[in-house]
Design an enzyme around this catalytic site. Structure first.
Site: not given
Length: 308
Positions: A156, A180, A251, A254, A277, A286
């Protein structure tokens, strides 16, 4: 008696103690302040004891009616992000005994449609634009290195901005990234990106380095840490004028990295770990992008398709 704003300040301090990133804390605060302002202005409620389920329903209704900067309704994902912030705040108040446990349950998430991820560039498009960057200057070489890292690792923008000198392991071709929730993970760096990164560290960064900033990996022209806003401007500088069908942002790299990996039959679990994730649910979207590849293969190889 403590007001809701007092309790929100305490809640943010509590989250800070759990090592949440400054950006996450800022988003939590912003979302919850909107809720507090709503119940203050519409119902005159300033304390937790005055909250009612009807206030919760009213606030959720106001979110559905809110418009974004383009005058469009908020998308389900944005709605749920806001609702989640407020629900977590109310859960915290419930645990502290300020509100009933049933109050946070009044906030119901919106069902999110399962859209395909949009906005990925093809490898040839990224490569062509990268090749046009003038790397004869320190700033140009840094920009090329930054974009190579984004595309190679899929990290990110905030994660790239937070990289330090100690995050780099040239010998093992890896970066240590804080994602995150300040969760640490290691990501591999491809050969091309690693070559640029090594040269940047040894021959380019010293030209950008000024007094004061010693830790940051990527520096701006003033010698301070390269921030997310500057990174967005960098991408716009090299990709904004190109003839693409999408708006290219940090982004985008990514998404493009993820798409290419899955198109090449990468293990979804490995891709999930690379991107940082929690679950496979995001990555699975995806996989649907390869349907066009499957259709082309089917048309080319199936014997029935060869019949006139």
């Amino acid at each position: 008696m403590k007001t809701l704003r007092d309790l929100l300040d305490e809640y943010i301090e509590y989250r800070k103690g759990l090592n949440y990133s400054p950006r996450s804390l800022e988003e939590y605060y912003y979302d919850c302040v909107k809720f507090i302002k709503h119940v203050e202005s519409k119902f005159g409620t300033e304390t937790a004891s005055g909250l009612r389920r009807s206030h919760i329903f009213s606030y959720q209704k106001s979110l559905y009616e809110r418009k974004n900067a383009k005058g469009l309704p908020l998308v389900p994902r944005s709605l749920n992000k806001n609702l989640s912030s407020v629900r977590n705040f109310l859960n915290h108040l419930s645990e502290k005994g300020y509100v009933l446990k049933s109050l946070p349950d009044a906030l119901k998430p919106v069902k999110e449609p399962s859209f395909l991820p949009l906005g990925a560039l093809k490898h040839a498009e990224i490569k062509k634009a990268l090749g046009k960057i003038d790397i004869s200057t320190p700033g140009g070489y840094r920009d090329r290195t930054v974009l190579e890292i984004l595309y190679s690792t899929g990290i990110r923008a905030s994660e790239l901005s937070g990289l330090n000198i100690g995050s780099v392991d040239l010998e093992n071709s890896t970066l240590t990234v804080f994602g995150k929730g300040r969760k640490e993970r290691m990501v591999p760096v491809g050969k091309t990106a690693l070559r640029f990164l090594e040269t940047y560290l040894k021959a380019v960064r010293p030209f950008l380095l000024k007094d004061g900033e010693k830790r940051a990996l990527f520096l701006n022209n003033s010698g301070t840490r390269l921030m997310r806003y500057t990174l967005r401007l960098t991408v716009r500088k090299y990709y904004g004028k190109a003839n693409f069908d999408i708006n290219v942002t940090p982004h985008t790299f990514r998404r493009s990295c993820t798409t290419e990996l899955i198109r090449a039959d990468a293990n979804l679990y490995h891709v999930k770990e690379l991107l940082g994730h929690e679950t496979l649910s995001t990555v699975k979207h995806y996989a649907k992008l390869t349907i066009n590849d499957l259709k082309r293969t089917h048309a080319k190889c199936h014997p029935r398709e060869k019949d006139s």
